[in-house]
Design an enzyme around this catalytic site. Structure first.
Site, PDB file in Angstrom:
ATOM      1  N   THR A  31      11.344 116.157   7.251  1.00 57.18           N
ATOM      2  CA  THR A  31      10.593 115.988   8.486  1.00 57.18           C
ATOM      3  C   THR A  31       9.568 114.870   8.299  1.00 57.18           C
ATOM      4  O   THR A  31       8.951 114.822   7.236  1.00 57.18           O
ATOM      5  CB  THR A  31       9.846 117.290   8.820  1.00 57.18           C
ATOM      6  N   ARG A 114       4.605 109.920   7.069  1.00 56.45           N
ATOM      7  CA  ARG A 114       4.075 111.298   7.098  1.00 56.45           C
ATOM      8  C   ARG A 114       3.090 111.497   5.958  1.00 56.45           C
ATOM      9  O   ARG A 114       3.238 110.922   4.882  1.00 56.45           O
ATOM     10  CB  ARG A 114       5.245 112.270   6.972  1.00 56.45           C
TER      11      ARG A 114
END
Lengths: 1202, 347
Positions: A31, A114
């Site tokens: 993710t 991220r």
């Protein structure tokens, strides 16, 4: 040239280009980059060709390190390759990235940037990952919007081939990777024009071939390494020019002009902000507002970060600039400043040429997707006006500790363009709100001249999760890279949310509010909480209601109210004429669902057709309601929960100051009990008259919301009349009573308990001992019962043996009310482990579902008993969990050894008897209890001894109690990314207990195939059904001979599961328990979770066994615990979408794979059957000799010391 | 002698080599076994029914399963790869039909089981396009709704027949249950609505109780020889009423050549078998055919035409024997035949 516009998110915008320009795509899920890999895999599975007419080979690897290695190899052979990643995944690629750049190999890695996990994991976006890769020698190109992602992906691929320098193309995780925007799509001619054939052929020519062999990857010595390292300088130096050239070529074709650094603002600007990525959208709006107000400000967008275009940066600044603020979306503790700040300072200094330098300050913003708005950008410009601005600052938070944060004028707004509509929707994950909103963005973006944008916020729960959709539609391209602040339209798709969330805070005065209400228009006003009534009146809101669930139910849509609410939005918002909108919605439904069957389309159509006629306007009334918004925690909650957790639960975490947060990521456990989510529509109600005391409902409950307590009748003398109990059937405890109680506000309503309940009424067989009933009719009484139930003392753990279902279920669970999916197959195992050993276990938890539902704020489910003892939990990484846990064991052993040695040494002062007793083995619970009492005595005596040894022993004494080290994770960890470490730890002989929650896919990231995925199952990265069989992890572990191995499935045999866990704990060496865990990614009715487990075992698909290396009674260590298969594997798989869907997509392949799957099961069964008969010639295999703390130390009995 | 017996017959306008037809059964749903059935001597094959409920259920359930958990959680916005065109139960049926057609040289009759008009009717047309030589519409419903009268139920069924009739150009057979209160009237109306033939009768799973788990379970029992009596009676009655142009098929309880003779004599054009084939294998058709030939030859019948309808209600010596009048006689003569003992559960 006519340009095609489409709506897509940043991940798709990148993946389209990357796929078209690659031959080998090495992937691994993480993710927020996973969707890029998923798109590539989908397209490859569908046979979509790349620019050269070849279908790229998309290969899932075991980790990002593996993906980088595979990419490196493909590139060295001369193929065009790419990969996608983020965060720690990028870090795992870094060793190969150095090599790839060192060899001047063209490639692009697309990164949805991220946060790197530090004090905590975060899936959200900032630049800490890419900034960590800046020393690898890769060029770094930053995109700030979905359009830029699409364009820069091409620029990166073209520039890498021209320059030979590999490119890291990055954009902000979630904010850009998941924002849906209308963009102008590049066509194949654009790609052909920019990606020159000659460059491709040159890359090919450098590929390894035996026809013209070369050697790369030599080892070099001090004589030449340095010079060789400098030899590539010209290539890196050329990169800015190459990128500029490609940008110009793109501009010529598309009209979209980009530069390496791009200035925007007043030509006579005195204050300039330097920013990179999506934050530049907010800064740009602030600049425009301030310039319009006559302020001399401007901004510099940095597009190419590496090699840094220092000259261009200085040249782009207006000569009038006096001060500069550089914004970094990362933090490097201890550095003089963050990377872009340092780089800009150095660039300015280098280019100054004797001229005075502007003042430069640096600040951090937006870590982990923290909102960054024009108001915050303005705060930075304001700071630059101060005579002594903070040299280093933060913006977007309130720092009351180091006082770095800037004050923000929260009323500052960028004036919205005329005719723009901003809309916010509150819904649940399960009601389809987000899907419908994504559709609305596409409908408007692709079928009208309007621009559209959608951004979606999800909460951290996997069950009953709330979603908030932020949509903008307008006549101009939308640059606003932050949430909607003043909505023209607000919709609340769940009436219950009105009590929990301040849904109208975001509404601007005069906004339209659409409410899905189970109450009719005439009476709905009186059902609104007072706060909501007040806001409606204060803001003069136009209120509309519809009973969407009724319409959905009448049209066969179940709980999916999306197609009911969507037409209402269009009608009320006025974005499009309603008729036109409905035609578009229907066309979209047709396009989306026709491949799933006409019935689905027809039902959606019916829902659409019936929606508008049920939409009713409600006149505002007086503020009279006695209902109030729910307060979030009970009065008795701990201080931290009241001060911090409460705000997180209320969605107000942004308001917490720095001082409120722990400095090292340490949080109290056991906080889920304060988050009463009340998400179930139906809850299980116990009927004691029918109950047979089996405990099955309690053992399978995924959220520990069904509890069992046994007590003496007198213990409930003060029970309220509603409280239910019955005689407890037990030889061990005659005369006791039993109560089974649901926690009504924690239950998710999954129904698994009812599915497994074996006791049926004699007069009405459908009525069981536990039955799902509408929550509305039972909540109040069950609350009363639950409150009382909690007050009953737990049974003395020694009174019932634990090796039975019933015996285990009267034990208190120390894992409760997690945010796992309704019906989760993993959590019952965790709960059971805590019931058996929770007060003396430490947990190393691999990243994945179990670390998310196990420790995602706001609240965490691992908890403590009345004595304050419970599991101590930690998560390191995805890949290293076994090693992490082993480290805990090593520490425990050494500390225990030291404690024992100190005990012996201090025996004259402590008393020989106490020391001897404390050094005696204490393995059973009863012995451990005795030991704990002795420890209390020890601590008392140590308190009176003033010596370093005593102080050390006091610190170490707790380790004298046997603690279990549990290594917990999913199959992605155990079979793939962490397998190397797991294998090593199992080989170590050390006493660790490994629990693999095997869902047979990467569940947390959305169902990607792992090596645990069985043959024939459809998963992401195995869209056409996995060709190869599942790895037999147990067989690998058994091969060591001294590893306890069990394969369990609670739904098939809960007793065997219980025994296996007890044996794993008792075995003094490594233990591995592989637990079949049903998962939403299997495509099953989760209320039948345990029935699926039963069928998996009945078919021989999942045999149950225990391999006990210590077995001496008959010398046969392998015990097959399940019966010979009684149903074919096809009967099991037919009931699971993951298998069944293949028959619908690839029927012939499905038939072949089904045959092989049956053969796999048959063969495994034959093999296991034989294994069960195998006599071991080494009768008693104990763990290998490792330094053991249990070696009896010499107790100093004569007082002379030793 | 037996070579001279002419076994050809005509059913739904199809010229068949013999009156032995494989009724809708599991073997006929798989191209490999369907081929064995044809090679074993079946003169036509009826595929197992495509159920309306199966299509609807699958579309809805699969869609729900694929959508479950989507857009709940930021890390996993869905749980399945994007699924290309999904072949539903109807698609798979049609594909299987085409494969069976390619493998056998006897007529293949597709079968639809439905209770409502709906989107699934499109499959009737697709069956025709895939090469079905005829379509058998299986009307079977339990009249459990107390608000519906027999007339309502019949009207709905006729509506359904009309809908399918409109959808396909190939011959249409309608398979009926024996539970219509005015069978003769209803049969005539089904024919009038466009059916080219009737199949008498359907038999379905009847629910049973699992006493260990107190669950209701479906249970399949293979048919027993005595079950032929019911279709025999009604074929005997209907043959003269409906006339020679309407095809009639006897199904249930056909086990050997003698049973076929009986069915033909009362007026059937074909006799359909499944249970006996499941018990004895696809080669059973050849054995039955040999029996039939032997019986016909021994009794000097030369053709199926000659045999057909020779003992219907119109042509038998005792017309009342097919009506209520012989009820008493039957009861009085009843002795438990071996086939009537409760069968063991099918395996």
């Amino acid at each position: 040239m006519d340009r095609r516009f489409e709506c897509m998110d940043g991940n798709e915008a990148a993946a389209r280009i990357a796929y078209a320009l690659s031959e080998v795509v090495a992937i691994y899920p993480i993710t927020p980059a996973s969707p890029m890999a998923e798109h590539a895999d989908d397209w490859s599975a569908a046979g979509k060709p790349n620019l050269w007419g070849v279908v790229p080979d998309v290969v899932e690897m075991q980790s990002e390190a593996g993906a980088a290695g595979a990419l490196h190899g493909a590139l060295q052979k001369g193929a065009l390759g790419t990969t996608f990643t983020a965060s720690q995944g990028l870090l795992l690629m870094i060793p190969n990235m150095f090599k790839i750049a060192g060899e001047l190999t063209p490639t692009v890695i697309h990164v949805a940037a991220r946060t790197i996990a530090t004090h905590a994991l975060s899936i959200f976006g900032d630049h800490s990952d890419v900034m960590h890769a800046r020393t690898t020698g890769w060029a770094m190109l930053a995109a700030g919007s979905v359009q830029e992602v699409h364009d820069f992906a091409l620029i990166a691929h073209a520039a890498t081939l021209r320059s030979r320098v590999p490119f890291l193309h990055f954009f902000d995780g979630f904010r850009t990777s998941h924002e849906v925007d209308k963009i102008s799509v590049l066509d194949t001619e654009d790609l052909r024009a920019l990606v020159r054939d000659g460059d491709v052929l040159e890359h090919r020519a450098r590929g390894m071939t035996p026809d013209a062999p070369v050697v790369r990857g030599t080892a070099q010595n001090p004589d030449v390494f340095f010079q060789a390292r400098e030899a590539s300088n010209p290539y890196h130096l050329a990169v800015p020019g190459v990128v500029r050239q490609v940008m110009d070529e793109l501009a010529e074709r598309t009209g979209r002009r980009y530069d390496l650094v791009q200035y925007h603002g007043a030509l006579d600007a005195e204050r300039v902000v330097v920013v990179m990525g999506s934050g530049s959208g907010a800064v740009e709006e602030a600049v425009d507002s301030l310039v319009a107000a006559g302020e001399p400000v401007g901004m510099l967008r940095v597009r190419l970060f590496n090699p840094f275009p220092a000259e261009q940066l200085v040249a782009a600044l207006p000569p009038s600039v006096r001060s500069i603020a550089v914004l970094d979306r990362t933090k490097e503790p201890g550095a003089v400043g963050e990377p872009m700040y340092l780089t800009v300072v150095a660039a300015l200094a280098e280019q100054a040429d004797g001229r005075p330098l502007p003042r430069v300050i640096g600040g951090r913003y937006g870590l982990s997707s923290k909102e960054f708005t024009p108001a915050m950008a303005k705060a930075v410009f304001d700071e630059l006006t101060r005579p002594e601005p903070k040299r280093h600052f933060t913006v977007g938070i309130y720092d009351d500790v180091t006082r770095l944060s800037l004050p923000v004028d929260t009323d500052f707004r960028y004036p919205r363009p005329a005719r723009e509509v901003q809309a916010v929707f509150f819904g649940l994950g399960s009601d389809g709100t987000v899907g419908a909103n994504k559709a609305s963005v596409k409908i408007i973006g692709e079928h009208t001249d309007l621009w559209s944008q959608g951004y979606f916020v999800y909460d951290s729960k996997k069950s009953g999760s709330v979603t908030v959709s932020h949509l903008r539609f307008g006549p101009d391209p939308i640059r606003s890279t932050y949430l909607v602040e003043d909505a023209d339209f607000v919709a609340c798709h769940q009436f219950g949310l009105l009590e929990k969330m301040k849904v109208l805070d975001v509404a601007k005065p005069g906004a339209t509010f659409l409410l899905n209400s189970p109450f009719p228009a005439e009476t709905v006003w009186d059902h609104l909480p007072r706060e909501v009534q007040q806001q409606l009146v204060d803001k003069g809101v136009d209120l509309w209601v519809i009973d969407a669930y009724k319409v959905a139910s009448e049209t066969g849509m179940g709980s999916r109210i999306n197609t009911v609410m969507q037409p209402c939005f269009f009608k009320l918002s006025g974005v499009l004429p309603a008729d036109e909108a409905i035609a578009h919605i229907k066309a979209f439904v047709e396009k989306t669902y026709s491949r799933r069957g006409q019935t689905v389309v027809d039902r959606n159509f019916a829902a659409i057709d019936h929606s508008l006629e049920r939409l009713v306007r409600v006149p505002l009334g007086e503020v009279t309601s006695s209902r109030r918004m729910a307060s979030t925690v009970p009065d008795g909650a701990p201080e931290f929960v009241k001060r911090v957790t409460t705000l997180l639960m209320a969605g107000d975490g942004d308001r917490l100051p720095v001082s409120a947060l722990p400095v090292d990521g340490t949080f109290p456990t056991g906080t889920t009990k304060y988050e009463k989510r009340a998400i179930a529509q139906e809850i299980p109600i116990w009927d004691p008259d029918i109950c047979i005391d089996c405990g099955k409902c309690a053992i399978v409950c995924p959220h520990a919301t069904i509890r069992m307590k046994v007590f003496e009748p007198g213990a409930v003398a003060g029970a309220p009349p509603e409280f239910l109990s019955k005689d407890f059937r037990s030889k061990d405890l005659p005369g006791h009573r039993l109560a089974i109680q649901v926690a009504p506000d924690d239950c998710t309503g999954c129904g698994v308990c009812v599915d497994v309940c074996p006791a049926k009424s004699k007069t009405e067989v459908r009525h069981k001992a536990i039955n799902m009933e509408p929550v509305g009719e039972h909540r109040d009484i069950e609350r009363t019962r639950w409150d009382y139930f909690q007050s009953i003392e737990p049974l003395d753990r020694s009174l019932l043996p634990h090796d039975s279902v019933k015996g285990s279920q009267v034990l208190e669970p120390l894992f409760e009310f997690s945010g796992a999916c309704s019906g989760c197959g993993e959590t019952p195992y965790l709960k059971l482990v805590t019931q058996l050993f929770g007060d003396r276990m430490i947990v190393a938890n691999a990243t994945g579902c179990s670390s998310i539902y196990g420790a995602n704020l706001p609240t965490t489910p691992w908890t403590v008993n009345a004595a304050g003892r419970g599991p101590a939990w930690n998560n390191s990484l995805f890949e290293d969990n076994a090693e992490f846990g082993l480290g805990m064991r090593l520490a425990l052993d050494t500390m225990r050894g030291q404690a024992r040695a100190l005990l012996a040494k201090l025996s004259p002062e402590l008393g020989v008897d106490l020391v001897t007793d404390l050094l005696a083995p204490a393995d059973t619970e009863a012995e451990i209890e005795v030991q704990r009492r002795l420890l209390d005595q020890l601590r008392d005596r140590l308190a009176g001894i003033d010596s370093p040894d005593a102080r050390h022993l006091l610190a170490l004494a707790g380790n004298l109690v046997r603690q279990g080290v549990w290594l917990i994770g999913g199959d992605g960890w155990a079979y793939d990314i962490g397998f190397g470490g797991l294998d090593h730890v199992l080989s170590s002989g050390r006493n660790v207990n490994v629990l693999v929650l095997d869902t047979e896919v990467y569940s947390n990231t959305g169902g990607q195939a792992s090596k645990a995925t069985p043959r024939g199952a459809v998963a992401k990265f195995a869209a056409a059904g996995k060709s190869t069989g599942k790895k037999d992890l147990g067989a690998i572990a058994r091969a060591y001979g001294n590893v306890y191995v069990a394969q369990v499935a609670m739904g098939a045999n809960d007793l065997q599961t219980t025994k296996a866990l007890l044996e794993a704990d008792a075995w003094p060496g490594p233990s591995l328990v592989i637990a079949y865990s049903t998962c939403i990614a299997h495509g099953i009715d989760m209320s039948k979770s345990m029935t699926h487990q039963k069928d998996a075992v009945k078919s021989g698909y999942w045999p149950l066994y225990r391999f006990q290396p210590s077995e001496i009674s008959d010398g046969r260590p392998f015990k097959l615990d399940s019966h010979k298969p009684s149903i074919p594997v096809r009967d099991f798989v037919a009931s699971e979408t993951r298998f069944a869907v293949l028959e619908r997509t690839h029927p012939e392949r499905a038939a072949q794979l089904a045959e092989l799957a049956q053969a796999d099961a048959d063969e495994r069964w034959r093999y296991y059957e034989q294994l069960a008969g195998v006599l071991r010639t080494v009768p008693h295999l104990s763990p290998p000799i490792v330094p053991s703390p249990d070696v009896q130390p010499e107790v100093d009995r004569d007082g002379s010391g030793s | 002698m037996s070579e001279t017996v002419d076994l050809t017959t005509r059913y739904l306008g199809l010229d068949l080599a013999s009156p032995l037809v494989a009724s809708a059964g599991p073997l006929n749903g798989d191209p490999a076994t369907a081929r064995l059935v044809a090679e074993g001597g079946a003169s036509a094959i009826v595929m197992p029914s495509l159920f309306e409920e199966e299509i609807l259920h699958e579309e809805i359930q699969l869609n729900r399963a694929l959508d479950a958990g989507t857009e709940h959680f930021a890390e996993a916005l869905d749980y399945f790869p994007s699924i290309p065109e999904l072949a539903d139960a109807g698609d798979r049926y049609v594909a299987t039909l085409a494969r069976i057609k390619a493998q056998v040289d006897v007529p293949v009759i597709a079968s639809l089981n439905a209770t409502t008009k709906g989107g699934w009717v499109r499959y009737a047309r697709r069956m025709e396009e895939a090469g079905a030589d005829a379509v058998e519409l299986n009307l079977y419903r339990v009249a459990a709704d107390p608000t519906l009268t027999g007339a309502d139920m019949e009207a709905r069924d006729l509506d359904l027949v009309a809908t399918v009739r409109e959808a396909v150009g190939v011959p249409l057979a309608v398979k009926l249950s024996p539970y219509y209160s005015a069978m003769a009237n209803f049969a005539a109306r089904v024919v009038a609505t466009g059916a080219d033939g009737l199949v008498l009768f359907n038999r379905f799973y009847q629910p049973d109780l699992d006493l260990e788990n107190l669950d209701v379970v479906p249970r399949l029992e293979l048919s027993q020889p005595w079950e032929l009596r019911l279709p025999m009676r009604w074929i005997a009655i209907l043959r003269p009423q409906l006339g020679p142009r309407v095809s009639l098929a006897a199904t249930s309880g056909i086990r050997g050549g003698i049973d076929v003779v009986k069915a033909l004599m009362v007026g059937a054009d074909v006799a359909m078998m499944t249970s006996a084939v499941l018990r004895n294998g696809p080669g059973h058709f050849a054995a039955v055919e040999a029996d039939l030939r032997t019986w016909m030859a021994r009794h000097e019948y030369t053709s199926v035409d000659q045999l057909r309808g020779s003992a219907s209600q119109a042509t038998s010596g005792d017309p009342s024997a097919f009506e209520r009048a012989n009820y008493m006689k039957t009861l009085h003569s009843w002795a438990a035949p071996p086939g009537l003992t409760p069968a063991s559960p099918s395996s």
